[in-house]
Design a protein around this motif. Structure first.
Motif, PDB file in Angstrom:
ATOM      1  N   PHE A   1       0.869  -1.182   0.000  1.00  0.00           N
ATOM      2  CA  PHE A   1       0.000   0.000   0.000  1.00  0.00           C
ATOM      3  C   PHE A   1       0.902   1.227   0.000  1.00  0.00           C
ATOM      4  N   LYS A   2       0.843   1.976  -1.095  1.00  0.00           N
ATOM      5  CA  LYS A   2       1.690   3.161  -1.235  1.00  0.00           C
ATOM      6  C   LYS A   2       0.842   4.411  -1.084  1.00  0.00           C
ATOM      7  N   LEU A   3       1.329   5.369  -0.321  1.00  0.00           N
ATOM      8  CA  LEU A   3       0.656   6.655  -0.208  1.00  0.00           C
ATOM      9  C   LEU A   3       1.673   7.765  -0.160  1.00  0.00           C
ATOM     10  N   SER A   4       1.239   8.923  -0.563  1.00  0.00           N
ATOM     11  CA  SER A   4       2.120  10.090  -0.563  1.00  0.00           C
ATOM     12  C   SER A   4       2.413  10.517   0.864  1.00  0.00           C
ATOM     13  N   ALA A   5       3.657  10.908   1.101  1.00  0.00           N
ATOM     14  CA  ALA A   5       4.062  11.364   2.431  1.00  0.00           C
ATOM     15  C   ALA A   5       4.282  12.870   2.450  1.00  0.00           C
ATOM     16  N   VAL A   6       3.702  13.580   1.487  1.00  0.00           N
ATOM     17  CA  VAL A   6       3.914  15.029   1.390  1.00  0.00           C
ATOM     18  C   VAL A   6       3.182  15.764   2.508  1.00  0.00           C
ATOM     19  N   ASP A   7       1.940  15.375   2.800  1.00  0.00           N
ATOM     20  CA  ASP A   7       1.141  16.016   3.849  1.00  0.00           C
ATOM     21  C   ASP A   7       1.634  15.534   5.213  1.00  0.00           C
ATOM     22  N   PRO A   8       2.180  16.425   6.059  1.00  0.00           N
ATOM     23  CA  PRO A   8       2.708  15.981   7.358  1.00  0.00           C
ATOM     24  C   PRO A   8       1.642  15.389   8.274  1.00  0.00           C
ATOM     25  N   CYS A   9       0.393  15.860   8.150  1.00  0.00           N
ATOM     26  CA  CYS A   9      -0.686  15.302   8.980  1.00  0.00           C
ATOM     27  C   CYS A   9      -0.967  13.857   8.592  1.00  0.00           C
ATOM     28  N   LEU A  10      -1.084  13.613   7.277  1.00  0.00           N
ATOM     29  CA  LEU A  10      -1.329  12.258   6.806  1.00  0.00           C
ATOM     30  C   LEU A  10      -0.132  11.367   7.101  1.00  0.00           C
ATOM     31  N   LEU A  11       1.068  11.909   6.995  1.00  0.00           N
ATOM     32  CA  LEU A  11       2.279  11.142   7.283  1.00  0.00           C
ATOM     33  C   LEU A  11       2.297  10.687   8.738  1.00  0.00           C
ATOM     34  N   LYS A  12       2.111  11.615   9.664  1.00  0.00           N
ATOM     35  CA  LYS A  12       2.129  11.261  11.086  1.00  0.00           C
ATOM     36  C   LYS A  12       0.982  10.312  11.437  1.00  0.00           C
ATOM     37  N   GLY A  13      -0.204  10.622  10.911  1.00  0.00           N
ATOM     38  CA  GLY A  13      -1.366   9.794  11.218  1.00  0.00           C
ATOM     39  C   GLY A  13      -1.215   8.372  10.719  1.00  0.00           C
ATOM     40  N   SER A  14      -0.663   8.210   9.515  1.00  0.00           N
ATOM     41  CA  SER A  14      -0.497   6.873   8.940  1.00  0.00           C
ATOM     42  C   SER A  14       0.577   6.089   9.686  1.00  0.00           C
TER      43      SER A  14
END
Length: 545
Positions: A248-261
């Motif tokens: 499962f690949k997702l973008s890590a550009v958004d710091p909120c989505l990065l930390k949450g994931s």
């Protein structure tokens, strides 16, 4: 340069005290190019790490056969003209101080020595390979102590047999240095991730050379597979599929989505692989260095209050994340990367873009540069194929519900709505029910918690707990195995009778609530509360009839 087989045969083992000088000596004697080994930056990192977790004694086990290196040796090194040694040296680290005579007496059957003494002080091991430069092989060490908000969910049990003495590690994740011949940084990251995922998914754990072969068999690079110069994320994804997991690949550009994931998957024991761009440590002009991939094994949470969430009203516990701990093959296990708020500017076409970055250590020309910048690019997560609902979908649903709560008129709003914080993470039904069973007496709605414990539920569940400070208010459960077009909200388990009663009343008595919210992401939650409120009204009417 002498060949390993020409060296004087070592004794089966030796015991020595732990120090930087001894560590340099042991790593150097295993390396073919001894001058290169003595200058390895890994040695300084391992010394500092082992000192921090309390190492006092090293037991050196000679003539050790390591399965992972044996696979690499059989696939590549055995065909070399130079006679590389297929045997390894294994270093065992202990917190307690003991002498070589004590261990000899234990092997001789001395009854006054308790084998538990060695287990109680065992900190882990490091395999040393007889190669020119990349000598640090499979290494399993205990994590940092769980203090200062550190969490290490990605760890498993490793069994060790030391001349018949059974030892084990409960809190470790395997690490090894990048072998630039049969593996690149991405291969090392995948190898550690497969070790971490094995505890919950029981996937295969191929050796580095097997991972490289699997990654390149359908996506051949422009150059040959061995020596290997790197894998792209397509190759990494294919390697994940070969161990019966889904990438499962997702973008890590958004710091909120990065930390949450990172938080959401790690808390379930699922490792994540972070791919990022490295920029130099010159604060005036940060030069681009290259790309890198690491396995995220842990994180640290700040206890100094909520961390701003980039203008989003919703607050997640994950936004408190100020550090992650990664297996970085260039540095060592549990290397620290910090969310320090510093940004990196880079050019995209004719414009300049500025993005939040992490501070990281990186190996530049043989030295560790501690203030280099890491610009996150992707997260790659090895998942069981039935885990279909991503963190981002649950996050969006909870964001809508949080906004609904905060948008209520002040005259009917509870004081609890002012400081809501959400903890969103993946879990299994067994872990969830075990946790609910332990704290069942704290729930106000006893019939609802009993029903939750008795009902059949999917194996994987997203759990979103709403807190007011340290007080849990609501537990919202989502089916992680459903499809995103489905109704994957399962139920609420109330921890606060006041808030639960308020929501069931409001949702059951709001005029045309379905028409106003049925197209919103939070509607399945509101509909559930509405149905509970209507059931309560019917039951009350029947009682009064």
């Amino acid at each position: 340069m002498s060949q390993p087989n020409d060296q004087k045969k070592n004794p089966p083992f030796r015991v020595t005290h732990f120090s930087l000088e001894i560590l340099i000596e042991l790593i150097t004697e295993s390396c073919v190019q001894k001058l290169c080994a003595s200058k390895k930056s890994h040695i300084r990192y391992f010394h500092d790490y082992l000192k921090h977790i309390g190492a006092s004694t090293i037991l050196v086990e000679y003539d050790y056969t390591d399965r992972d290196f044996l696979e690499d040796y059989a696939s590549y090194y055995i065909r070399c003209f130079f006679d590389y040694d297929r045997r390894c040296t294994r270093l065992h680290f202990f917190e307690s101080v003991f002498e070589e005579t004590s261990f000899n007496e234990l092997l001789s059957g001395a009854e006054d020595l308790d084998p538990g003494f060695f287990q109680d002080s065992y900190l882990g091991f490091m395999v040393l390979k007889s190669l020119p430069k990349t000598v640090i092989g499979r290494t399993c060490l205990n994590t940092y102590p769980k203090t200062d908000g550190r969490f290490f969910p990605i760890r498993r049990k490793y069994k060790v047999n030391l001349f018949g003495l059974k030892l084990y590690l409960e809190k470790a994740l395997a690490f090894q240095e990048q072998d630039s011949v049969v593996a690149a940084c991405a291969t090392s990251a995948l190898w550690s991730a497969f070790h971490g995922a094995h505890r919950i998914f029981l996937n295969a754990i191929p050796s580095p050379v097997e991972i490289t072969k699997a990654a390149t068999e359908k996506f051949p690079p422009d150059s040959r597979s061995f020596p290997n110069r790197g894998l792209d994320h397509y190759m990494m994804a294919h390697a994940i599929r070969t161990v019966s997991l889904e990438p499962f690949k997702l973008s890590a550009v958004d710091p909120c989505l990065l930390k949450g994931s990172i938080y959401g998957y790690l808390k379930a024991g699922i490792p994540t692989i972070l791919g990022y761009h490295i920029y130099g440590n010159d604060s005036v002009s940060r030069g681009y260095v290259g790309t890198h991939a690491v396995t995220v094994a842990g994180f640290s949470l700040s206890d100094e209050g909520l961390v701003p969430a980039d203008d989003k009203q919703i607050q997640l516990k994950a936004f408190r994340m100020n550090k992650i701990y990664v297996h970085d093959d260039q540095i060592g296990p549990y290397a620290r990367m910090c969310f320090d708020g510093e940004s990196v500017s880079f050019h995209t076409g004719k414009s300049t873009t500025k993005r939040v970055s992490l501070s990281t250590e990186v190996l530049l020309e043989g030295d560790i540069a501690p203030t280099s910048r890491a610009l996150p690019a992707i997260l790659l997560i090895p998942l069981y194929h039935k885990i279909r609902i991503p963190f981002e979908s649950v996050y969006a649903c909870i964001s809508g519900f949080d906004e609904y709560l905060r948008a209520m008129p002040e005259d009917i709003q509870l004081d609890l709505f002012n400081d809501l914080e959400w903890d969103i993470h993946l879990t299994t039904v067994n872990d969830l029910k075990s946790r609910f069973f332990e704290i069942r007496s704290t729930f106000t709605n006893t019939s609802l918690i009993r029903k939750t414990l008795l009902d059949r539920m999917p194996k994987y569940i997203w759990r979103a707990t709403c807190y007011d400070g340290d007080t849990p208010l609501l537990d919202l459960l989502f089916d992680a195995t459903d499809i995103e077009q489905g109704d994957y909200f399962l139920r609420c388990v109330d921890c606060s009778s006041e808030l639960f009663a308020f929501l069931t009343f409001i949702c059951a008595n709001t005029t045309n609530i379905e028409g106003r919210y049925s197209c919103n992401l939070e509607w399945p939650i509101l509909r559930w509360f509405r149905e509970q409120g209507l059931k309560q009204q019917v039951n009350l009417a029947l009682e009064n009839a």
